[in-house]
Design a protein around this motif. Structure first.
Motif, PDB file in Angstrom:
ATOM      1  N   VAL A   1      -8.666  -4.542  -3.061  1.00  0.00           N
ATOM      2  CA  VAL A   1      -7.562  -6.090  -2.811  1.00  0.00           C
ATOM      3  C   VAL A   1      -6.610  -6.015  -1.788  1.00  0.00           C
ATOM      4  O   VAL A   1      -6.811  -4.714  -0.330  1.00  0.00           O
ATOM      5  CB  VAL A   1      -6.072  -4.459  -3.972  1.00  0.00           C
ATOM      6  N   LEU A   2      -5.961  -6.814  -1.097  1.00  0.00           N
ATOM      7  CA  LEU A   2      -5.751  -6.716  -0.243  1.00  0.00           C
ATOM      8  C   LEU A   2      -3.971  -6.853   0.328  1.00  0.00           C
ATOM      9  O   LEU A   2      -3.670  -7.480  -1.055  1.00  0.00           O
ATOM     10  CB  LEU A   2      -6.448  -8.190   0.064  1.00  0.00           C
ATOM     11  N   VAL A   3      -3.286  -6.111   0.731  1.00  0.00           N
ATOM     12  CA  VAL A   3      -2.108  -6.842   0.417  1.00  0.00           C
ATOM     13  C   VAL A   3      -1.034  -7.068   2.059  1.00  0.00           C
ATOM     14  O   VAL A   3      -0.215  -7.017   2.084  1.00  0.00           O
ATOM     15  CB  VAL A   3      -1.388  -4.886   0.601  1.00  0.00           C
ATOM     16  N   GLY A   4      -1.589  -6.800   2.714  1.00  0.00           N
ATOM     17  CA  GLY A   4      -1.522  -7.400   3.762  1.00  0.00           C
ATOM     18  C   GLY A   4      -1.188  -7.081   4.844  1.00  0.00           C
ATOM     19  O   GLY A   4      -0.203  -7.622   5.874  1.00  0.00           O
ATOM     20  N   GLY A   5      -0.414  -5.642   4.682  1.00  0.00           N
ATOM     21  CA  GLY A   5       0.965  -5.346   5.287  1.00  0.00           C
ATOM     22  C   GLY A   5       0.588  -3.446   4.701  1.00  0.00           C
ATOM     23  O   GLY A   5       0.744  -3.645   3.296  1.00  0.00           O
ATOM     24  N   GLY A   6       2.185  -2.921   5.270  1.00  0.00           N
ATOM     25  CA  GLY A   6       2.387  -1.478   4.626  1.00  0.00           C
ATOM     26  C   GLY A   6       1.828  -0.410   5.300  1.00  0.00           C
ATOM     27  O   GLY A   6       2.295  -0.498   6.900  1.00  0.00           O
ATOM     28  N   THR A   7       1.561   0.580   4.930  1.00  0.00           N
ATOM     29  CA  THR A   7       1.633   1.951   5.242  1.00  0.00           C
ATOM     30  C   THR A   7      -0.241   2.176   5.224  1.00  0.00           C
ATOM     31  O   THR A   7      -0.980   2.073   4.499  1.00  0.00           O
ATOM     32  CB  THR A   7       2.087   2.831   4.464  1.00  0.00           C
ATOM     33  N   PRO A   8      -0.456   2.398   6.660  1.00  0.00           N
ATOM     34  CA  PRO A   8      -1.636   2.843   6.925  1.00  0.00           C
ATOM     35  C   PRO A   8      -2.532   3.713   6.755  1.00  0.00           C
ATOM     36  O   PRO A   8      -1.814   4.757   7.175  1.00  0.00           O
ATOM     37  CB  PRO A   8      -1.938   2.104   8.272  1.00  0.00           C
ATOM     38  N   PHE A   9      -3.517   3.569   5.635  1.00  0.00           N
ATOM     39  CA  PHE A   9      -4.185   5.493   6.091  1.00  0.00           C
ATOM     40  C   PHE A   9      -4.428   6.209   7.324  1.00  0.00           C
ATOM     41  O   PHE A   9      -4.090   6.762   7.609  1.00  0.00           O
ATOM     42  CB  PHE A   9      -4.846   5.396   5.033  1.00  0.00           C
ATOM     43  N   PHE A  10      -4.818   5.456   8.091  1.00  0.00           N
ATOM     44  CA  PHE A  10      -5.327   5.988   9.326  1.00  0.00           C
ATOM     45  C   PHE A  10      -4.106   5.583  10.486  1.00  0.00           C
ATOM     46  O   PHE A  10      -3.697   4.691  10.293  1.00  0.00           O
ATOM     47  CB  PHE A  10      -6.411   5.400  10.308  1.00  0.00           C
ATOM     48  N   ALA A  11      -3.467   6.814  11.887  1.00  0.00           N
ATOM     49  CA  ALA A  11      -3.040   6.729  12.375  1.00  0.00           C
ATOM     50  C   ALA A  11      -3.679   6.458  13.980  1.00  0.00           C
ATOM     51  O   ALA A  11      -4.869   5.679  13.928  1.00  0.00           O
ATOM     52  CB  ALA A  11      -2.439   8.362  13.110  1.00  0.00           C
ATOM     53  N   ALA A  12      -2.458   5.358  14.481  1.00  0.00           N
ATOM     54  CA  ALA A  12      -3.030   5.185  15.951  1.00  0.00           C
ATOM     55  C   ALA A  12      -3.644   6.444  16.179  1.00  0.00           C
ATOM     56  O   ALA A  12      -2.703   8.339  16.906  1.00  0.00           O
ATOM     57  CB  ALA A  12      -1.336   4.661  16.693  1.00  0.00           C
ATOM     58  N   LEU A  13      -4.992   6.512  17.232  1.00  0.00           N
ATOM     59  CA  LEU A  13      -4.643   8.070  17.830  1.00  0.00           C
ATOM     60  C   LEU A  13      -5.362   7.396  19.777  1.00  0.00           C
ATOM     61  O   LEU A  13      -5.229   6.521  19.876  1.00  0.00           O
ATOM     62  CB  LEU A  13      -7.164   7.825  17.555  1.00  0.00           C
ATOM     63  N   ASP A  14      -5.805   8.362  19.734  1.00  0.00           N
ATOM     64  CA  ASP A  14      -5.719   8.455  21.445  1.00  0.00           C
ATOM     65  C   ASP A  14      -7.119   8.546  22.122  1.00  0.00           C
ATOM     66  O   ASP A  14      -7.222   8.551  22.496  1.00  0.00           O
ATOM     67  CB  ASP A  14      -4.773   9.802  21.985  1.00  0.00           C
TER      68      ASP A  14
ATOM     69  N   TYR B   1      -4.347  -0.147   3.551  1.00  0.00           N
ATOM     70  CA  TYR B   1      -3.268   0.844   3.381  1.00  0.00           C
ATOM     71  C   TYR B   1      -3.387   1.178   2.264  1.00  0.00           C
ATOM     72  O   TYR B   1      -3.381   1.509   1.408  1.00  0.00           O
ATOM     73  CB  TYR B   1      -1.855  -0.385   3.705  1.00  0.00           C
ATOM     74  N   ILE B   2      -2.086   2.565   2.278  1.00  0.00           N
ATOM     75  CA  ILE B   2      -1.831   3.912   1.011  1.00  0.00           C
ATOM     76  C   ILE B   2      -0.732   3.275   0.392  1.00  0.00           C
ATOM     77  O   ILE B   2      -0.839   2.994  -0.780  1.00  0.00           O
ATOM     78  CB  ILE B   2      -2.136   4.635   1.691  1.00  0.00           C
ATOM     79  N   ALA B   3       0.199   1.903   1.412  1.00  0.00           N
ATOM     80  CA  ALA B   3       1.423   1.336   0.036  1.00  0.00           C
ATOM     81  C   ALA B   3       1.515  -0.232   0.929  1.00  0.00           C
ATOM     82  O   ALA B   3       1.249   0.106   1.667  1.00  0.00           O
ATOM     83  CB  ALA B   3       2.383   2.232   0.191  1.00  0.00           C
ATOM     84  N   ALA B   4       1.571  -0.897   0.415  1.00  0.00           N
ATOM     85  CA  ALA B   4       2.309  -2.619   0.299  1.00  0.00           C
ATOM     86  C   ALA B   4       3.551  -1.959   1.571  1.00  0.00           C
ATOM     87  O   ALA B   4       4.160  -1.576   1.453  1.00  0.00           O
ATOM     88  CB  ALA B   4       2.809  -3.108  -0.995  1.00  0.00           C
ATOM     89  N   PRO B   5       3.474  -3.298   1.760  1.00  0.00           N
ATOM     90  CA  PRO B   5       5.194  -2.998   2.695  1.00  0.00           C
ATOM     91  C   PRO B   5       5.479  -2.777   1.884  1.00  0.00           C
ATOM     92  O   PRO B   5       7.436  -2.394   2.598  1.00  0.00           O
ATOM     93  CB  PRO B   5       5.545  -4.709   2.957  1.00  0.00           C
ATOM     94  N   ASP B   6       6.681  -2.985   1.012  1.00  0.00           N
ATOM     95  CA  ASP B   6       7.255  -2.619   0.026  1.00  0.00           C
ATOM     96  C   ASP B   6       7.376  -0.716  -0.846  1.00  0.00           C
ATOM     97  O   ASP B   6       7.841  -0.543  -1.205  1.00  0.00           O
ATOM     98  CB  ASP B   6       8.077  -3.445  -0.870  1.00  0.00           C
TER      99      ASP B   6
END
Length: 187
Positions: free
Chosen positions: A148-161, A15-20
């Motif tokens: 560090v583990l944040v458990g969620g938030g903004t992922p670095f990688f997008a869902a890909l086709d 993640y590039i940012a935590a959930p908040d």
């Protein structure tokens, strides 16, 4: 043709940012900050999505004027302010600090910019980079993984086709247990 580079700090869980939206876990060491500063120095144009633009533009226009600014931060702020930037957003109203605002089709504009002559372009912001990823426009990924583990938030990688095959170009260990890796897209 320009090279398009997507690079950011991210957590071990991706993640590039935590959930908040908190990015406080990603405070760079002097060595990592210097790496990002050198990366910026080698960049001709930076492409920003709205959220990252709001984060960057809230600090770096006056980052060199802060009383506790280090020489590295002063240099980064000045380079950031002077370099060409393109912000992709339909809600951002300002385009200060050598910035051009694009409200239309981001993938079409990035494709057009890549086709121009010039130096490398950096792209920042998960949503914007995700669109460029899915369109096959990213040539290099630069990843600074923090322990560090944040458990969620903004992922670095997008869902890909489709799969994107990469070649490892560089890896190094930095202070604080940060692992820096660079990958080129295998075409």
């Amino acid at each position: 043709m320009r090279k398009l580079i997507y690079g950011m700090n991210l957590t071990l869980d991706g993640y590039i940012a935590a959930p908040d939206g908190d990015i406080g876990w990603g405070v760079p060491s002097d060595e990592l900050f210097q790496f990002w500063s050198d990366q910026l120095q080698a960049t001709d144009v930076t492409l920003y999505g709205r959220k990252l633009w709001l984060t960057m533009s809230s600090h770096w226009p006056t980052g060199d004027q802060q009383p506790d600014a280090t020489p590295a931060e002063i240099g980064f702020a000045r380079r950031w302010r002077d370099m060409s930037k393109v912000v992709f957003s339909s809600t951002v109203a300002e385009d200060d600090w050598n910035t051009r605002l694009v409200t239309g089709d981001a993938v079409a504009e990035i494709t057009r910019l890549k086709a121009e002559d010039g130096g490398p372009m950096d792209i920042g912001g998960a949503t914007l980079a995700g669109a460029a990823m899915r369109a096959g426009l990213i040539d290099e990924y630069v990843i600074a993984v923090h322990p560090v583990l944040v458990g969620g938030g903004t992922p670095f990688f997008a869902a890909l086709d489709n799969w994107v095959n990469l070649n490892l170009v560089e890896t190094r260990t930095l202070p604080g247990g940060v692992i820096l890796t660079r990958y080129e897209t295998r075409r």
